[in-house]
Design a protein around this motif. Structure first.
Motif, mmCIF file in Angstrom:
data_model
loop_
_atom_site.group_PDB
_atom_site.id
_atom_site.type_symbol
_atom_site.label_atom_id
_atom_site.label_comp_id
_atom_site.label_asym_id
_atom_site.label_seq_id
_atom_site.Cartn_x
_atom_site.Cartn_y
_atom_site.Cartn_z
ATOM 1 N N SER A 74 0.821 -1.216 0.000
ATOM 2 C CA SER A 74 0.000 0.000 0.000
ATOM 3 C C SER A 74 0.857 1.268 0.000
ATOM 4 O O SER A 74 0.509 2.257 -0.658
ATOM 5 C CB SER A 74 -0.947 -0.002 1.191
ATOM 6 O OG SER A 74 -0.224 -0.110 2.410
ATOM 7 N N GLY A 75 1.970 1.242 0.742
ATOM 8 C CA GLY A 75 2.846 2.423 0.783
ATOM 9 C C GLY A 75 3.416 2.743 -0.585
ATOM 10 O O GLY A 75 3.493 3.918 -0.990
ATOM 11 N N LEU B 197 10.572 8.648 0.213
ATOM 12 C CA LEU B 197 11.594 8.502 1.254
ATOM 13 C C LEU B 197 11.214 7.405 2.243
ATOM 14 O O LEU B 197 12.052 6.579 2.625
ATOM 15 C CB LEU B 197 11.766 9.838 1.993
ATOM 16 C CG LEU B 197 12.377 10.979 1.180
ATOM 17 C CD1 LEU B 197 12.190 12.310 1.906
ATOM 18 C CD2 LEU B 197 13.854 10.733 0.907
ATOM 19 N N TRP B 198 9.958 7.387 2.635
ATOM 20 C CA TRP B 198 9.469 6.402 3.602
ATOM 21 C C TRP B 198 9.575 4.983 3.042
ATOM 22 O O TRP B 198 10.139 4.095 3.683
ATOM 23 C CB TRP B 198 8.033 6.767 3.975
ATOM 24 C CG TRP B 198 7.185 5.645 4.481
ATOM 25 C CD1 TRP B 198 7.567 4.643 5.314
ATOM 26 C CD2 TRP B 198 5.813 5.396 4.180
ATOM 27 N NE1 TRP B 198 6.512 3.777 5.562
ATOM 28 C CE2 TRP B 198 5.424 4.222 4.883
ATOM 29 C CE3 TRP B 198 4.859 6.053 3.408
ATOM 30 C CZ2 TRP B 198 4.138 3.703 4.809
ATOM 31 C CZ3 TRP B 198 3.580 5.535 3.344
ATOM 32 C CH2 TRP B 198 3.232 4.376 4.030
ATOM 33 N N VAL B 199 9.075 4.778 1.837
ATOM 34 C CA VAL B 199 9.087 3.439 1.241
ATOM 35 C C VAL B 199 10.513 2.967 0.993
ATOM 36 O O VAL B 199 10.881 1.830 1.301
ATOM 37 C CB VAL B 199 8.276 3.425 -0.067
ATOM 38 C CG1 VAL B 199 8.471 2.103 -0.807
ATOM 39 C CG2 VAL B 199 6.801 3.647 0.218
ATOM 40 N N VAL C 104 7.654 8.255 10.027
ATOM 41 C CA VAL C 104 8.539 9.408 10.256
ATOM 42 C C VAL C 104 9.989 8.952 10.384
ATOM 43 O O VAL C 104 10.905 9.564 9.809
ATOM 44 C CB VAL C 104 8.100 10.198 11.512
ATOM 45 C CG1 VAL C 104 9.160 11.232 11.895
ATOM 46 C CG2 VAL C 104 6.765 10.890 11.254
ATOM 47 N N ALA C 105 10.206 7.883 11.143
ATOM 48 C CA ALA C 105 11.564 7.356 11.310
ATOM 49 C C ALA C 105 12.151 6.952 9.965
ATOM 50 O O ALA C 105 13.308 7.268 9.649
ATOM 51 C CB ALA C 105 11.547 6.168 12.269
ATOM 52 N N CYS C 106 11.355 6.272 9.147
ATOM 53 C CA CYS C 106 11.820 5.854 7.814
ATOM 54 C C CYS C 106 12.049 7.066 6.918
ATOM 55 O O CYS C 106 13.010 7.108 6.151
ATOM 56 C CB CYS C 106 10.806 4.910 7.173
ATOM 57 S SG CYS C 106 10.744 3.272 7.911
ATOM 58 N N GLY C 107 11.154 8.052 7.016
ATOM 59 C CA GLY C 107 11.307 9.251 6.193
ATOM 60 C C GLY C 107 12.591 9.996 6.498
ATOM 61 O O GLY C 107 13.321 10.410 5.580
#
Length: 304
Positions: A38-39, A242-244, A280-283
């Motif tokens: 989904s992301g 960035l997150w994915v 947020v951490a992944c971003g």
């Protein structure tokens, strides 16, 4: 002779039953896989509209169709067979390929963030000096190429995650699920993108004088809101990139994978907060990694 024929028919019947049971499992596997990707789907949906901004409105749907057609071709005829072959002959190669794709997403996401906030006049001068006049056809081709390149990375991640979900299933189920996911996601993403980019035209149509005043008011509101909506969608696409990208890389490294899992489990009582903290951490991680990759790329460009 009769006995042999009956035995053969029994074998065929058993094979048909096994195949039917496998195919019955396909919808559940498709639903499961769609949730996992989904992301990436959000990323793909949010990023694509920017490739038609500024082009002839009459060409928007044609451009989206070109991108969708190439995206489906890549998923069905290139990436899915490649994933099946790699899964059979070299399953160890899939995680590194996924991580390379994730690194590219982080790099591209950082480039977009950098371009939003960069105010270095020398870079603007260099950009202006490098400008060249191109035709509308050339610009369209350039946009389609850029969109397909980004989509190829995202499609690779989708196909790889899909294969990982059904890696323990039989070959028939693997092929059916991968083809179903490829078709469903491509139609969903580019169908929604088509609705987004034509929403302003729909608003203009509603705002015509022959409609009821309330309908005209709705049409004008759609037209006014769409530029801001597309801009916000671009920001969402960059954040999702960035997150994915970072999450893909994190799951390929045991230490960071465990850290993400621990973060999510620590906030499990508040699912929305757990999801937000992880995103947020992944971003932030993706932005840092993208900046590092950008420095490396610039270093090699200078040497070249």
């Amino acid at each position: 002779m009769a006995t042999g024929l009956l035995a053969l028919l029994d074998d065929i019947s058993a094979l048909v039953k096994v195949s039917a049971a496998s195919l019955d499992d396909v919808p559940a596997q498709v639903a499961k896989t769609t949730g996992k990707v989904s992301g990436i789907v959000i990323d793909d949906t949010a990023v694509t509209p920017k490739y038609v901004v500024g082009l002839d409105p009459s060409r928007e749907l044609s451009i989206i169709f070109q991108i969708a057609k190439k995206s489906l071709f890549n998923k069905v005829l290139l990436l899915s067979p490649a994933a099946l072959l790699l899964g059979f002959f070299a399953p160890w190669a899939i995680p590194p390929i996924l991580m390379c794709g994730g690194a590219y997403l982080c790099y591209e996401g950082y480039e977009k963030v950098h371009s939003m906030f960069s105010k270095h006049t020398d870079e603007h001068v260099e950009a202006e000096e490098g400008l060249k006049v191109i035709s509308a056809e050339e610009l369209e081709k350039e946009r389609v190429t850029g969109a397909v390149r980004t989509d190829l990375i995202l499609s690779s991640e989708i196909v790889a995650i899909t294969y990982a979900t059904v890696a323990d299933k039989d070959l028939t189920t693997q092929i059916a699920v991968m083809l179903s996911v490829a078709v469903f996601i491509t139609l969903a993403v580019y169908g929604f993108v088509g609705l987004i980019v034509k929403a302003d035209d729909f608003g203009v149509h509603l705002a015509k004088e022959n409609h009821h005043p309330r309908v005209r008011s709705i049409g004008r509101s759609i037209v006014k809101l769409m530029p801001g909506f597309l801009k916000a969608l671009g920001y969402v696409g960059t954040a999702a990139m960035l997150w994915v990208g970072a999450e893909i890389i994190a799951h390929g490294i045991p230490f960071t994978s465990h850290a993400l899992d621990n973060l999510e489990h620590s906030l499990a009582s508040i699912p929305i907060l757990a999801w937000l903290a992880k995103a947020v951490a992944c971003g932030i991680g993706g932005l840092i990694l993208g900046a590092i990759i950008d420095r490396i790329v610039r270093l090699f460009r200078k040497k070249a």
